[in-house]
Motif scaffolding. Structure first.
Motif, PDB file in Angstrom:
ATOM      1  N   ARG A 127      51.636  36.628  48.185  1.00  0.00           N
ATOM      2  CA  ARG A 127      51.435  37.970  48.727  1.00  0.00           C
ATOM      3  C   ARG A 127      52.560  38.903  48.273  1.00  0.00           C
ATOM      4  N   ALA A 128      53.796  38.416  48.280  1.00  0.00           N
ATOM      5  CA  ALA A 128      54.937  39.227  47.861  1.00  0.00           C
ATOM      6  C   ALA A 128      54.854  39.592  46.379  1.00  0.00           C
ATOM      7  N   ALA A 129      54.228  38.724  45.583  1.00  0.00           N
ATOM      8  CA  ALA A 129      54.087  38.984  44.141  1.00  0.00           C
ATOM      9  C   ALA A 129      52.816  39.749  43.819  1.00  0.00           C
ATOM     10  N   GLY A 130      52.028  40.090  44.845  1.00  0.00           N
ATOM     11  CA  GLY A 130      50.801  40.852  44.625  1.00  0.00           C
ATOM     12  C   GLY A 130      49.639  40.010  44.154  1.00  0.00           C
ATOM     13  N   ILE A 131      49.699  38.700  44.381  1.00  0.00           N
ATOM     14  CA  ILE A 131      48.614  37.815  43.959  1.00  0.00           C
ATOM     15  C   ILE A 131      47.583  37.717  45.071  1.00  0.00           C
ATOM     16  N   SER A 132      46.338  37.908  44.730  1.00  0.00           N
ATOM     17  CA  SER A 132      45.261  37.866  45.711  1.00  0.00           C
ATOM     18  C   SER A 132      45.210  36.510  46.407  1.00  0.00           C
ATOM     19  N   GLN A 133      44.878  36.516  47.680  1.00  0.00           N
ATOM     20  CA  GLN A 133      44.773  35.272  48.436  1.00  0.00           C
ATOM     21  C   GLN A 133      43.595  34.423  47.980  1.00  0.00           C
ATOM     22  N   ASP A 134      42.694  35.009  47.194  1.00  0.00           N
ATOM     23  CA  ASP A 134      41.539  34.264  46.693  1.00  0.00           C
ATOM     24  C   ASP A 134      41.862  33.409  45.464  1.00  0.00           C
ATOM     25  N   VAL A 135      43.031  33.652  44.849  1.00  0.00           N
ATOM     26  CA  VAL A 135      43.386  32.907  43.638  1.00  0.00           C
ATOM     27  C   VAL A 135      43.729  31.468  44.006  1.00  0.00           C
ATOM     28  N   GLU A 136      43.099  30.529  43.338  1.00  0.00           N
ATOM     29  CA  GLU A 136      43.323  29.116  43.585  1.00  0.00           C
ATOM     30  C   GLU A 136      44.018  28.465  42.394  1.00  0.00           C
ATOM     31  N   PHE A 137      44.600  27.312  42.654  1.00  0.00           N
ATOM     32  CA  PHE A 137      45.240  26.574  41.566  1.00  0.00           C
ATOM     33  C   PHE A 137      44.195  26.125  40.552  1.00  0.00           C
ATOM     34  N   ALA A 138      44.517  26.268  39.271  1.00  0.00           N
ATOM     35  CA  ALA A 138      43.651  25.778  38.201  1.00  0.00           C
ATOM     36  C   ALA A 138      44.527  25.159  37.126  1.00  0.00           C
ATOM     37  N   THR A 139      44.142  24.001  36.629  1.00  0.00           N
ATOM     38  CA  THR A 139      44.902  23.353  35.572  1.00  0.00           C
ATOM     39  C   THR A 139      44.762  24.138  34.272  1.00  0.00           C
ATOM     40  N   LYS A 140      45.646  23.875  33.335  1.00  0.00           N
ATOM     41  CA  LYS A 140      45.560  24.547  32.037  1.00  0.00           C
ATOM     42  C   LYS A 140      44.255  24.209  31.312  1.00  0.00           C
ATOM     43  N   PRO A 141      43.810  22.946  31.307  1.00  0.00           N
ATOM     44  CA  PRO A 141      42.503  22.674  30.687  1.00  0.00           C
ATOM     45  C   PRO A 141      41.359  23.434  31.351  1.00  0.00           C
ATOM     46  N   ALA A 142      41.417  23.611  32.682  1.00  0.00           N
ATOM     47  CA  ALA A 142      40.364  24.362  33.365  1.00  0.00           C
ATOM     48  C   ALA A 142      40.388  25.824  32.939  1.00  0.00           C
ATOM     49  N   GLN A 143      41.577  26.378  32.743  1.00  0.00           N
ATOM     50  CA  GLN A 143      41.682  27.760  32.280  1.00  0.00           C
ATOM     51  C   GLN A 143      41.165  27.887  30.849  1.00  0.00           C
ATOM     52  N   ALA A 144      41.478  26.898  30.012  1.00  0.00           N
ATOM     53  CA  ALA A 144      40.957  26.919  28.641  1.00  0.00           C
ATOM     54  C   ALA A 144      39.439  26.837  28.649  1.00  0.00           C
ATOM     55  N   GLN A 145      38.881  26.002  29.510  1.00  0.00           N
ATOM     56  CA  GLN A 145      37.429  25.863  29.609  1.00  0.00           C
ATOM     57  C   GLN A 145      36.780  27.198  29.955  1.00  0.00           C
ATOM     58  N   ALA A 146      37.368  27.921  30.923  1.00  0.00           N
ATOM     59  CA  ALA A 146      36.805  29.203  31.329  1.00  0.00           C
ATOM     60  C   ALA A 146      36.828  30.200  30.170  1.00  0.00           C
ATOM     61  N   MET A 147      37.908  30.180  29.379  1.00  0.00           N
ATOM     62  CA  MET A 147      38.000  31.111  28.251  1.00  0.00           C
ATOM     63  C   MET A 147      37.015  30.753  27.143  1.00  0.00           C
TER      64      MET A 147
END
Length: 354
Positions: free
Chosen positions: A160-180
């Motif tokens: 919250r202090a960094a302005g990150i939405s509370q909806d953001v969840e942890f995702a591994t790097k491979p999961a982020q690559a998959q989404a891209m």
């Protein structure tokens, strides 16, 4: 003449993304920002970009990146379309890689002591997961995600202090690559192969998802990773150690700074029961100078794929890591994390294990 051509091309890029900025001030500021990116500055940050634009402080540049309202993902899509217009090729390659952005403080979104490929060691940094596109015509970044460590995702007050939405969840790097990759496919990006280092190659669920979507890949794996053989699971290094000397051949992986980058290469089929027209292989690269230095790659592609083509596809991490840190689509990843939850599963994406 060159300066005029660059300026004209920047105008075309700016015209392309200008509609993503609702107000005149950030719309004009982004033109100055783009000029700074290609100006050849020794360092590129808020201060140096502001000075190049003739501003007396970095406030305007920082406001553009931190607080100004603009369509972050829309700009990403525009820049990806621009890259494909310039470099698109059916034989293109998608490259996933992550790189660290060194930081001194503790407040920037996702910052902590973690491994930085840029520094080659553990440092206080942010990490971006990047997707690059390469073809015979050149290479460029086309997508990005800010990696949010689990310690951040589990600390709502810090987020919250960094302005990150509370909806953001942890995702591994491979999961982020998959989404891209899924976004690139949905956008009609032309490519033949995907490649990445062992951070992504050891995620067998990612291999399965790529195969399900018939996306051919060459991904680095660890020597201890296992592969399916008729007799059961076998370690990659054990399979390669058992190969007779005749299986190795000298192949150039492409031109380097000091001439052809030649290695000994060997390939053996794995995972019996291939799908019609497709195949799976373990590819090994051995140093000519030090035979004990061996890299391992899991491969999937057309049954008639030749070793030479695969050797040239080994994960070229420099493609992503060498891109300017302050590329408009890259730094906006932090804004994506701050403004809302980034897409974690595009249509057709497999959900990674916890």
């Amino acid at each position: 003449m060159v300066v005029e051509l660059v300026a004209a091309e920047l105008d075309r890029v700016h015209e392309r993304v200008a509609g993503r900025f609702g107000r005149a001030e950030p719309r004009a500021r982004v033109r100055e920002y783009l000029c700074g990116l290609v100006a050849g500055l020794e360092r590129k940050n808020g201060w140096t970009l502001a000075e190049h634009a003739g501003a007396v402080s970095p406030d305007g540049m920082q406001r553009l990146l931190r607080r100004a309202k603009w369509d972050v993902d829309g700009v990403r899509d525009d820049l990806r379309a621009y890259v494909i217009e310039q470099l698109g090729d059916p034989d293109g390659v998608l490259i996933a890689d992550d790189t660290g952005f060194l930081k001194k403080g503790t407040r920037s979104a996702g910052v902590q002591r973690q491994y930085s490929g840029t520094a080659g060691r553990t440092e206080n940094c942010q990490v971006g997961v990047l997707l690059a596109y390469a073809s015979a015509r050149g290479h460029a970044l086309i997508d990005r995600e800010l990696y949010l460590p689990r310690s951040w995702a589990q600390d709502p007050e810090r987020c919250r202090a960094a302005g990150i939405s509370q909806d953001v969840e942890f995702a591994t790097k491979p999961a982020q690559a998959q989404a891209m990759i899924a976004r690139a496919v949905a956008a009609g990006v032309p490519f033949a192969w995907f490649t990445a280092d062992e951070t992504y190659g050891q995620a067998k669920w990612l291999q399965a998802w790529l195969e399900e979507h018939d996306i051919w890949y060459v991904m680095a794996i660890r020597c201890s990773d296992t592969l399916t053989m008729p007799e059961g699971q076998r370690r990659a290094d054990a399979l390669v150690a058992a190969l007779p000397s005749r299986c190795w051949q000298t192949i150039s992986a492409g031109a380097g700074a000091h001439g052809p980058r030649e290695y000994h290469w060997a390939r053996l089929p794995v995972r019996p029961g291939w799908q019609r027209g497709r195949g799976h292989w373990l590819l090994a690269r051995r140093s000519l100078a030090d035979p004990g230095e061996i890299a391992y790659y899991a491969c999937y592609g057309p049954r008639r794929s030749v070793s030479t083509a695969m050797c040239r596809l080994r994960p070229p991490s420099f493609l992503a890591a060498s891109q300017p840190r302050v590329a408009l689509g890259t730094v906006s990843a932090a804004r994506t994390a701050g403004n809302r939850s980034p897409p974690r599963s595009a249509p057709g994406c497999a959900r990674p294990p916890p």
